[in-house]
Design an enzyme around this catalytic site. Structure first.
Site: not given
Ligand code: NI
Length: 175
Positions: A46, A51, A101-102, A143-144, A147
C-alpha cells in the site's frame, strides 16, 4: 511512468491532513500510475499520496487475499486505487497485528485494528466505489487511510521496536 521518492519521518507532509481530490485530470492519472510503480518497486502492499510528498487524499493498495481453503491456488494480487477514501463501517471485533511503514524504516509495531471495514470513495475516474475488506486487507486500508490524516502506525502501536530490515522485505506499506 516514474519512480517517486518515498519521504520518511520527520517530513512535515506526513503529519498534515491531506486535501480532498477534486481534479481527476491527467496529473492525477500520472500520479496514480507512478504511485503504483513506486509501491511495487519498494516493495510494499500500500502507499498513500503523502508518502510521495503529495498532500492529497489518495491511496493505492495491492494485495492477494488469503484463501480460507488451504488447498486453493494462491490468489492473484488485486490492485485498488481509492480517491477520497472514508471508512463508513467497522466491525466490533478488533485484532492486533505487526506493521511496518515505508516512511518509518526499520521500525515495527503491534497495532490494534478493526477486523473488517467498509471503505467508500472514488475510483481513478471519479466514480463512486465501495470496498469491503477483512483481515490483512482491512489492516492495510486502515494504515493507508490514517496517512491521509497525518497519523502513522507508531501513534497507535501498543509497542514498537527496531529491526534490521532486509532489502526487498515486505513489511505494510509494507505491512
Ligand atoms: Ni505507512
Amino acid at each position: 511512468m516514474a519512480l517517486l521518492e518515498i519521504v520518511t519521518l520527520p517530513e512535515p507532509v506526513l503529519r498534515r491532513k491531506a486535501r480532498k481530490v477534486t481534479d481527476f485530470g491527467p496529473e492525477l492519472q500520472t500520479l496514480i500510475d507512478d504511485m503504483v510503480e513506486t509501491m511495487r518497486a519498494a516493495p510494499g502492499v500500500g502507499l498513500a499520496a503523502p508518502q510521495v510528498a503529495q498532500s492529497l487524499r489518495l491511496i493505492v493498495v495491492e494485495y492477494a487475499e488469503e484463501s480460507e481453503d488451504e488447498n486453493a491456488e494462491p490468489a492473484e494480487p488485486k490492485l485498488y486505487t481509492v480517491v477520497n477514501p472514508e471508512i463508513t463501517r467497522t466491525s466490533e471485533e478488533t485484532v492486533i497485528g505487526t506493521e511496518g511503514c515505508l516512511s518509518i524504516p526499520s521500525i515495527l509495531g503491534d497495532v490494534e485494528r478493526f477486523e473488517a471495514i467498509t471503505v467508500k470513495g472514488q475510483n481513478r475516474r471519479g466514480q463512486p466505489t465501495t470496498i469491503k475488506a477483512k483481515g490483512w486487507l482491512a489492516r492495510i486500508f486502515q494504515h493507508e487511510i490514517d496517512h491521509l490524516d497525518g497519523i502513522v502506525f507508531v501513534d497507535r502501536a501498543e509497542k514498537a521496536w527496531k529491526v534490521e530490515t532486509q532489502p526487498g522485505q515486505v513489511l505494510i506499506d509494507n505491512v
